[in-house]
Design an enzyme around this catalytic site. Sequence first.
Site, PDB file in Angstrom:
ATOM      1  N   ASP A  44       0.866  -1.180   0.000  1.00 16.79           N
ATOM      2  CA  ASP A  44       0.000   0.000   0.000  1.00 16.79           C
ATOM      3  C   ASP A  44       0.900   1.227   0.000  1.00 16.79           C
ATOM      4  OD1 ASP A  44      -3.250   0.295   0.713  1.00 16.79           O
ATOM      5  OD2 ASP A  44      -2.063   2.122   0.966  1.00 16.79           O
ATOM      6  N   ASP A  66       4.222   2.064  -4.035  1.00 16.05           N
ATOM      7  CA  ASP A  66       3.292   2.726  -4.960  1.00 16.05           C
ATOM      8  C   ASP A  66       3.332   1.908  -6.247  1.00 16.05           C
ATOM      9  OD1 ASP A  66       2.234   4.302  -7.011  1.00 16.05           O
ATOM     10  OD2 ASP A  66       2.988   6.177  -6.162  1.00 16.05           O
ATOM     11  N   VAL A  67       2.187   1.379  -6.666  1.00 13.75           N
ATOM     12  CA  VAL A  67       2.187   0.470  -7.824  1.00 13.75           C
ATOM     13  C   VAL A  67       2.600   1.152  -9.132  1.00 13.75           C
ATOM     14  CG1 VAL A  67       0.464  -1.138  -6.898  1.00 13.75           C
ATOM     15  CG2 VAL A  67      -0.287   0.802  -8.313  1.00 13.75           C
ATOM     16  N   ASN A  93      -5.523  -4.767  -7.262  1.00  8.18           N
ATOM     17  CA  ASN A  93      -6.642  -4.006  -6.687  1.00  8.18           C
ATOM     18  C   ASN A  93      -6.414  -2.497  -6.710  1.00  8.18           C
ATOM     19  OD1 ASN A  93      -8.942  -3.476  -4.761  1.00  8.18           O
ATOM     20  ND2 ASN A  93      -7.227  -2.935  -3.431  1.00  8.18           N
ATOM     21  N   TYR A 163     -10.784   8.065 -15.318  1.00  2.00           N
ATOM     22  CA  TYR A 163     -11.097   6.845 -14.558  1.00  2.00           C
ATOM     23  C   TYR A 163     -11.797   5.828 -15.462  1.00  2.00           C
ATOM     24  CZ  TYR A 163     -12.880   3.925 -10.740  1.00  2.00           C
ATOM     25  OH  TYR A 163     -13.161   2.869  -9.903  1.00  2.00           O
ATOM     26  N   LYS A 167     -10.499   2.155 -16.546  1.00  2.00           N
ATOM     27  CA  LYS A 167     -11.194   0.928 -16.152  1.00  2.00           C
ATOM     28  C   LYS A 167     -11.678   0.109 -17.363  1.00  2.00           C
ATOM     29  CE  LYS A 167     -10.500   1.316 -11.762  1.00  2.00           C
ATOM     30  NZ  LYS A 167      -9.598   0.365 -11.065  1.00  2.00           N
TER      31      LYS A 167
END
Length: 268
Positions: A44, A66-67, A93, A163, A167
């Site tokens: 996270d 941080d992804v 996720n 966003y 997605k």
Amino acid sequence: MAQDGAVASLAPGFRVMVSAGASGIGRAAVEGFVRAGARVHICDVDAAALDKCLSEIDGVAGMVADVSDADAVDQWFDVALDHLGGLDAMINNAGIAGPTGPLETLSDEDWRRTIDVDVNGMYLCTKRAIPALKQTAKVTGDAVMVNLSSIAGKFGFPYRTPYSAAKWGVVGLTQSLACELGPFGIRVNAIQPGPVAGERIEHVIAAKAEATGRAVDDVRAEFTANTSLGRFVSAEDIANMILFLCSPQARNVSGQAIAVCAGSTDMP
Ligand code: NAD
């Protein structure tokens, strides 16, 4: 916790990594995995949320990452794979809500950050997860990836274009990877949550009210009016689907974008 009786059985010693696992949907999934006897490693970006999660749930390991940062993702995978000794499931996720407003008013920085976390971050984690999942599937015949999309990846979502674009991108990534990885015994699916009750959706509603000059209560009512069941979903609803997709009961489910959305028919 994931709701009673709804947690599917997992293979003994099941090993799973969950990005953004410290709160929200990720944390609900982590709780469900632990309850099902899995070994879990999370990352996270929020150190305080991570510490809280690790101190409150026994048997979970994790680190700050941080992804969207390739070096941080590499470090997370080095530590997590060493800790778990292999990987049965990758839960991609992490995803941020991004800015709200007419596209021409959005800043380039906000646009890029949304795509960076929601799509590029998933790419970075996926790239590291695939070799480990292939290794597992070679032995067990099954490994799993679950990617968090949204119903904003199923319908158009006015004033939330980065966003929504991200997605929908997750669905394309998922379906392409399912074709690519199926021959190796790896199943890849996306989940498309509807609005999840909680802090995040309240921020989204407030931002939409501000961007459109409407009352917050009107915008909130519109979110549930767009669902046939007339309600928000919960983080546990999504966690239950994540666990099901990781279970042997879902052994023939791959390449799907599954909405858990109280019957959403449109976006507000
Ligand atoms: P959230 O906003 O509650 O955040 C969960 C965690 O993500 C937080 O602990 C946060 O610190 C972490 N995080 C944020 N950016 C990160 C990064 N760059 N790297 C690592 N960790 C990071 O999120 P949520 O509501 O639990 O959503 C989880 C996923 O589900 C996301 O991909 C989201 O887009 C998707 N989703 C959520 C909703 C909803 O209504 N909440 C609806 C549809 C889809």
